[in-house]
Scaffold this active site. Structure first.
Site, PDB file in Angstrom:
ATOM      1  N   GLY A 210       0.037  32.811   6.945  1.00 53.26           N
ATOM      2  CA  GLY A 210      -1.895  32.771   7.401  1.00 53.26           C
ATOM      3  C   GLY A 210      -2.626  34.187   6.624  1.00 53.26           C
ATOM      4  N   HIS A 429      -6.763  28.400  41.524  1.00 50.81           N
ATOM      5  CA  HIS A 429      -5.825  29.389  40.677  1.00 50.81           C
ATOM      6  C   HIS A 429      -6.691  29.635  39.166  1.00 50.81           C
ATOM      7  CE1 HIS A 429      -1.441  29.151  37.888  1.00 50.81           C
ATOM      8  NE2 HIS A 429      -3.175  29.371  37.076  1.00 50.81           N
ATOM      9  N   GLU A 430      -7.814  29.295  38.655  1.00 49.30           N
ATOM     10  CA  GLU A 430      -8.563  29.720  37.380  1.00 49.30           C
ATOM     11  C   GLU A 430      -9.584  30.797  38.158  1.00 49.30           C
ATOM     12  OE1 GLU A 430      -7.392  29.340  34.959  1.00 49.30           O
ATOM     13  OE2 GLU A 430      -6.140  27.427  34.887  1.00 49.30           O
TER      14      GLU A 430
HETATM   15  P1  ADP Z   1       0.590  32.916   4.196  1.00 48.51           P
HETATM   16  O1  ADP Z   1       1.236  32.889   3.089  1.00 48.51           O
HETATM   17  O2  ADP Z   1       0.002  35.016   4.359  1.00 48.51           O
HETATM   18  O3  ADP Z   1       0.970  32.321   5.559  1.00 48.51           O
HETATM   19  P2  ADP Z   1      -1.475  31.890   2.908  1.00 48.51           P
HETATM   20  O4  ADP Z   1      -1.953  32.391   1.320  1.00 48.51           O
HETATM   21  O5  ADP Z   1      -0.844  30.673   2.709  1.00 48.51           O
HETATM   22  O6  ADP Z   1      -0.450  32.762   4.190  1.00 48.51           O
HETATM   23  O7  ADP Z   1      -2.894  31.023   2.973  1.00 48.51           O
HETATM   24  C1  ADP Z   1      -3.220  29.771   3.517  1.00 48.51           C
HETATM   25  C2  ADP Z   1      -4.665  29.636   3.803  1.00 48.51           C
HETATM   26  O8  ADP Z   1      -5.153  30.165   3.874  1.00 48.51           O
HETATM   27  C3  ADP Z   1      -5.216  30.161   2.156  1.00 48.51           C
HETATM   28  O9  ADP Z   1      -4.764  29.242   1.219  1.00 48.51           O
HETATM   29  C4  ADP Z   1      -6.544  30.362   2.316  1.00 48.51           C
HETATM   30  O10 ADP Z   1      -7.243  29.151   2.305  1.00 48.51           O
HETATM   31  C5  ADP Z   1      -6.759  31.283   3.451  1.00 48.51           C
HETATM   32  N1  ADP Z   1      -6.446  32.048   4.097  1.00 48.51           N
HETATM   33  C6  ADP Z   1      -4.994  32.937   4.281  1.00 48.51           C
HETATM   34  N2  ADP Z   1      -5.893  33.838   3.795  1.00 48.51           N
HETATM   35  C7  ADP Z   1      -6.825  34.384   3.335  1.00 48.51           C
HETATM   36  C8  ADP Z   1      -7.841  34.935   2.957  1.00 48.51           C
HETATM   37  N3  ADP Z   1      -7.484  37.384   3.136  1.00 48.51           N
HETATM   38  N4  ADP Z   1      -8.732  35.050   2.440  1.00 48.51           N
HETATM   39  C9  ADP Z   1      -9.998  33.782   2.013  1.00 48.51           C
HETATM   40  N5  ADP Z   1      -8.620  32.875   2.218  1.00 48.51           N
HETATM   41  C10 ADP Z   1      -7.679  32.968   3.385  1.00 48.51           C
HETATM   42 ZN    ZN Z   2      -2.235  30.429  35.367  1.00 46.52          ZN
END
Ligand code: ADP
Ligand code: ZN
Ligand code: MG
Length: 631
Positions: A210, A429-430
């Site tokens: 991502g 707990h929290e």
């Molecule tokens: P990866 O291939 O590294 O897993 P992706 O390129 O598939 O990640 O990213 C998924 C989506 O997240 C992209 O299509 C874009 O919309 C958004 N995204 C991820 N990184 C960026 C970035 N650096 N700038 C803008 N959008 C991004």
């Molecule tokens: Zn806990």
């Protein structure tokens, strides 16, 4: 493929059923009445035959008046009949026929089924089956036809109206710059060759999911002005066995013909996993052949072809070292999660077409999203827009953003009603987590405490650090463990009993403690050696045979040390909470009243007058009391 195969079997079944029904229908009673020759002869004599057709000794024809045969109960009455003429002697039938005015040979003998039916039902199923195979083959080879199995299935990128450009990529500037340089290599190779520089053959984009690796590659395609072939590595091996390697060969040939060109292999780890190494007990031949072919092709480059291979992977650590040798993916570009400023820029990219209310400060949103990557931020913008739409807002407001963020980080609120006892226990707990988070030196400040059930948790405590941290000291890590044990400790102190709600806390603790001992050299007894494999490296049935694997006694020592650290931390958690029972009680009480406390209120309720500091970059710590689901 599985669903395609299931469909295949269904269609096959349907075809068999169809075949069965058709043959049943065809084998039913014949349309013509079969009569003895003598009966036929008599009917001719009586002038009751209108016309006949004959082939060999077979005779078919029509009576003028329908005849019943056999006479009596089981018979049928029909005008169409058929019969067979005996082969002996001359019965003068032809003269008789003419005398009785019978039309002879009006049309050819019909064989029961019309020709078209024979063809359709005879060949139909087979034809359908063939068509089905072709369709399946086409699917798996990514758009070829039968005969084209070896084709790479790579997509050649075509420029379109809404192509991706470097303008769509933000917050990962270092990686972006490296790729801009690569594009420049391809456009002006002479400039580099003149001064003796070698153009890289392969560039590997590595980084967490991502972060925008695929996006970056698409931007290169959009900007490079050179042919761009892209394929996902998993597509190489999804195809029929033995095809991967030939696909690679085709892909490289295509690219060489189109040079200067870029080949982009996404998700390289799908084929590029380290070979041999323990886990693979057969079954990976296909992958290995494909990988070998890639290596061979890359080795075959002299550098003058003008083809650059771009690879992307989420898990560079499991890649086969052979891929990373010089002359292959010799450049590695790390795509790191964006920092605060980067996150703001990414948010700007994704809010280009989103109407924002005046109170939205993207810098503020960026500050409250430590640890999020590009894909998360895009998701956040989308979630905020959806929230705004649900509330009928004209523009997306700051409140929409913060609610969307809460939902993403903490999970969707669940409408379950806790009994008062359960609620109180959750509050303690929290509060246990939170109070220790406030007390422990170096612990991340508490940002939010809530006892609203969400997702898999009954309540959460949310912590994030004040400043960037790129390494952790042992005090901090122990503080994390103490804090994570706070929930369990509070329950034990207040109720004297414990519940199942600490499962995810314990997992987190075990993880930290094991790494302290086994990877980071933070236990004197184990010493400065790493005995744990890096996360992600394969642990297969042969892992024990690894000459570098730690001995049995070392592993036992690690277990003992992990236990010792956790025990010490638990004692500390109990002590600290007992000393601060008043803080624990008053925080729990405030939580029961308010359900959710933000930073300021939480510190005040626990009796601290600490000014809250701004959140900074680092993934947050979430300690949740789990929904109880004993198995
Ligand atoms: P990866 O291939 O590294 O897993 P992706 O390129 O598939 O990640 O990213 C998924 C989506 O997240 C992209 O299509 C874009 O919309 C958004 N995204 C991820 N990184 C960026 C970035 N650096 N700038 C803008 N959008 C991004
Ligand atoms: Zn806990
Ligand atoms: Mg990707």
């Amino acid at each position: 493929m599985p669903s395609a195969w299931r469909r295949f079997w269904w269609v096959l079944l349907a075809l068999f059923a169809l075949n069965f029904i058709v043959s049943l229908a065809l084998s039913g009673k014949p349309a013509r009445l079969s009569v003895p020759y003598t009966l036929f002869y008599h009917q001719v004599q009586q002038g009751n035959v209108r016309e006949i057709s004959s082939k060999g000794d077979e005779i078919q024809g029509t009576f003028r008046v329908a005849v019943r045969y056999p006479a009596g109960k089981g018979g049928r009455t029909k005008t169409k009949f058929q019969t067979v003429r005996p082969a002996f002697g001359d019965d003068g039938i032809s003269k008789l026929l003419i005398a009785k005015n019978v039309t002879v040979n009006a049309h050819s003998v019909d064989t029961g089924t019309p020709l078209w039916q024979t063809i359709v039902f005879g060949f139909g199923p087979t034809l359908l089956l063939v068509a089905l195979f072709v369709a399946l083959a086409r699917r798996s080879s990514g758009g070829g036809v039968l005969g084209q199995f070896g084709r790479s299935g790579a997509r050649r990128y075509e420029h379109s109206a809404q192509r991706t450009t470097f303008r769509d990529v933000a917050g990962i500037d270092e990686a972006e710059e490296e790729l801009i340089e690569v594009v420049d290599f391809l456009r002006n190779p002479d400039r580099y060759l003149r001064v003796g520089g070698a153009i890289p053959k392969g560039v590997l984009l590595a980084g967490p999911p991502g972060t925008g690796k695929t996006l970056l590659a698409r931007a290169v395609a959009g900007e490079a002005d050179v042919p761009f072939f892209s394929i996902s590595a998993s597509e190489f091996i999804e195809a029929i066995v033995g095809v991967g390697a030939s696909r690679v060969r085709d892909l490289f040939n295509q690219a060489k013909q189109a040079a200067p060109a870029i080949i982009f292999v996404d998700e390289l780890d799908a084929i590029g996993r380290a070979r041999g190494g323990g886990a693979s007990f057969g079954g990976h031949d296909e992958r290995e052949q494909t990988l070998n072919q890639i290596l061979t092709e890359m080795d075959g480059f002299t550098g003058a072809e003008g083809v650059i291979v771009l690879g992307a992977t989420n898990r560079p650590e499991i890649l086969d070292p052979a891929l990373l040798r010089p002359g292959r993916f010799d450049r590695r570009v790390f795509v790191n999660p964006p920092d605060r400023d980067g996150r703001r820029k990414i948010l700007e990219v994704h809010t280009r077409s989103v109407p924002l209310a005046d109170d939205v400060d993207l810098g503020q949103v960026a500050a409250s999203t430590p640890g999020m990557v590009g894909a998360d931020l895009r998701n956040l913008v989308n979630e905020a827009a959806l929230t705004a739409a649900r509330r009928d807002h004209e523009r997306v407001t700051a409140a929409d953003f913060s609610d969307a963020l809460e939902k993403i980080v903490l999970g969707t609120e669940r409408r379950i009603t806790l009994s008062p006892d359960e609620r109180e226990r959750t509050a303690y707990h929290e509060s246990g987590h939170a109070v220790l988070g406030m007390l422990e030196p170096g612990a991340d400040p508490v940002r939010k405490v809530s006892i609203i059930p969400r997702g898999q948790s009954l309540g959460v405590t949310f912590q994030s650090p004040e400043s960037d941290r790129y390494g952790y000291d042992a005090t901090y890590l122990r503080g994390r463990i103490v804090g994570a044990l706070g929930g369990r400790a509070a329950e034990e102190i207040v109720y004297g009993t414990v519940t199942t709600g600490a499962e995810s806390d314990l997992e987190q603790i075990t993880n930290i403690a094991r790494q302290m001992v086994g990877r980071w050299g933070m236990s004197e007894n184990v010493g400065l050696v790493t005995v744990l494999p890096r996360p992600g490296s394969e642990q297969g049935p042969l892992a024990g045979l690894d000459p570098n694997a730690p001995s049995e006694s070392t592993r036992e020592l690690v277990d003992t040390e992990v236990r010792r650290i956790v025990d010490e931390c638990y004692e500390r958690a109990l002590d600290r909470l007992r000393e601060n029972r008043d803080r624990l009680d008053s925080l729990a009480k405030a939580l029961l009243e308010n359900e959710t406390l933000d930073e300021r209120d939480a510190y005040a309720a626990a009796g601290f007058d600490r000014p809250p500091a701004a959140a900074a970059d680092r993934p947050v710590t979430v300690s949740a009391r789990d929904v109880q689901r004993p198995q």
